[in-house]
Design a protein around this motif. Sequence first.
Motif, PDB file in Angstrom:
ATOM      1  N   LEU A  25       3.803  11.266   0.068  1.00 23.87           N
ATOM      2  CA  LEU A  25       2.966  10.271  -0.349  1.00 23.87           C
ATOM      3  C   LEU A  25       2.265  11.044  -1.217  1.00 23.87           C
ATOM      4  O   LEU A  25       1.240  10.594  -1.366  1.00 23.87           O
ATOM      5  CB  LEU A  25       2.604  11.459   0.955  1.00 23.87           C
ATOM      6  N   THR A  26       2.654  12.234  -2.324  1.00 22.58           N
ATOM      7  CA  THR A  26       1.918  12.505  -3.032  1.00 22.58           C
ATOM      8  C   THR A  26       2.041  12.134  -4.795  1.00 22.58           C
ATOM      9  O   THR A  26       1.490  11.658  -5.185  1.00 22.58           O
ATOM     10  CB  THR A  26       1.093  13.760  -3.249  1.00 22.58           C
TER      11      THR A  26
ATOM     12  N   PRO B 151       0.992  -1.130   0.206  1.00 23.85           N
ATOM     13  CA  PRO B 151      -0.192   0.041  -0.153  1.00 23.85           C
ATOM     14  C   PRO B 151       0.833   1.556  -0.156  1.00 23.85           C
ATOM     15  O   PRO B 151       1.726   1.494   0.568  1.00 23.85           O
ATOM     16  CB  PRO B 151      -1.043  -0.444   1.233  1.00 23.85           C
ATOM     17  N   ARG B 152       0.348   2.502  -0.641  1.00 25.05           N
ATOM     18  CA  ARG B 152       1.037   3.644  -0.812  1.00 25.05           C
ATOM     19  C   ARG B 152       1.514   4.289   0.602  1.00 25.05           C
ATOM     20  O   ARG B 152      -0.260   4.012   1.549  1.00 25.05           O
ATOM     21  CB  ARG B 152       0.762   4.629  -1.610  1.00 25.05           C
ATOM     22  N   PRO B 153       2.039   4.790   1.581  1.00 25.74           N
ATOM     23  CA  PRO B 153       1.717   5.031   3.081  1.00 25.74           C
ATOM     24  C   PRO B 153       0.794   6.824   2.936  1.00 25.74           C
ATOM     25  O   PRO B 153       0.896   6.913   1.488  1.00 25.74           O
ATOM     26  CB  PRO B 153       3.576   5.278   3.074  1.00 25.74           C
ATOM     27  N   THR B 154       0.223   6.407   3.645  1.00 26.62           N
ATOM     28  CA  THR B 154      -0.651   8.117   4.079  1.00 26.62           C
ATOM     29  C   THR B 154       0.246   8.514   4.847  1.00 26.62           C
ATOM     30  O   THR B 154       0.240   9.905   5.450  1.00 26.62           O
ATOM     31  CB  THR B 154      -1.574   8.110   4.620  1.00 26.62           C
ATOM     32  N   VAL B 155       1.606   8.142   5.486  1.00 24.51           N
ATOM     33  CA  VAL B 155       2.500   8.725   6.633  1.00 24.51           C
ATOM     34  C   VAL B 155       3.701   8.213   6.739  1.00 24.51           C
ATOM     35  O   VAL B 155       3.975   7.088   6.678  1.00 24.51           O
ATOM     36  CB  VAL B 155       1.610   9.011   8.017  1.00 24.51           C
TER      37      VAL B 155
ATOM     38  N   SER C 157       7.201   1.127   4.797  1.00 25.29           N
ATOM     39  CA  SER C 157       6.940   1.634   3.496  1.00 25.29           C
ATOM     40  C   SER C 157       7.913   0.886   2.665  1.00 25.29           C
ATOM     41  O   SER C 157       8.046   1.574   1.460  1.00 25.29           O
ATOM     42  CB  SER C 157       6.686   3.363   3.795  1.00 25.29           C
TER      43      SER C 157
ATOM     44  N   THR D 259       8.281  14.549   4.013  1.00 29.47           N
ATOM     45  CA  THR D 259       7.707  13.609   3.141  1.00 29.47           C
ATOM     46  C   THR D 259       6.183  13.712   2.172  1.00 29.47           C
ATOM     47  O   THR D 259       6.057  13.150   1.161  1.00 29.47           O
ATOM     48  CB  THR D 259       6.585  12.938   4.095  1.00 29.47           C
TER      49      THR D 259
ATOM     50  N   TYR E 214       7.032  -0.542  -0.457  1.00 29.35           N
ATOM     51  CA  TYR E 214       6.456   0.174  -1.901  1.00 29.35           C
ATOM     52  C   TYR E 214       7.115   1.272  -2.268  1.00 29.35           C
ATOM     53  O   TYR E 214       7.071   0.821  -3.365  1.00 29.35           O
ATOM     54  CB  TYR E 214       5.426   1.662  -1.012  1.00 29.35           C
TER      55      TYR E 214
END
Length: 205
Positions: A39-40, A20-24, A66, A35, A69
Amino acid sequence: MTAAVSAALEALYTAFADAPRPTVIPHSPLKQLDTAPLLTKPLRALTDEDLSDYHFGVFNTITEDSFAYFLPRLVELTHDETSVLCTELIYQKVAQDGWQHWPMPRREAFQSYLDAVVASFAEEAQWDTADRVCGLGSLLDDLPERLNILLQDTAAACANLLTLHENDGGNSFWDKRSAGYTRYVAWLHSDAVFQRVLEIYSTRQ
């Protein structure tokens, strides 16, 4: 990069597509880390500048959650001549993550990638042979046996072998107390390598 390495990188992206793409990205408050790009941005759009602090800090000042990913992009960037990321360090992070205990699809994809990298030493003269071999030393217990591919009579094998001979195991990322380094230096100073180096030099006079 050879076609086999390129295909292996694509397979690596596929094998890690479920990460999964990290959200934090938790990290030490004592270390600055931008970051926002991590994250984007789309994974394949990340640059070595985006990932520079991350590849130094992960497992140290950045938690490893992370890593799966970002791993395919980190590995891909090691094959970019313009990248300033450290191939040795990225490979060592993979070893630190215990890649031989990854889920089977990821492990097999990474093993296929390593096989393609080793095979490329006889197919393509490379600018970073000594760096990559140093990194491989943290991943492959049988590295010296695999490096016998450099004794082949191809232009690429000759060029890459001379690079290793001239570097003489001097890469600063080697753990010179490790069994892997001892085995590598023993191979590098072996009679077979010495004789092959002499043959190469004699043909260039």
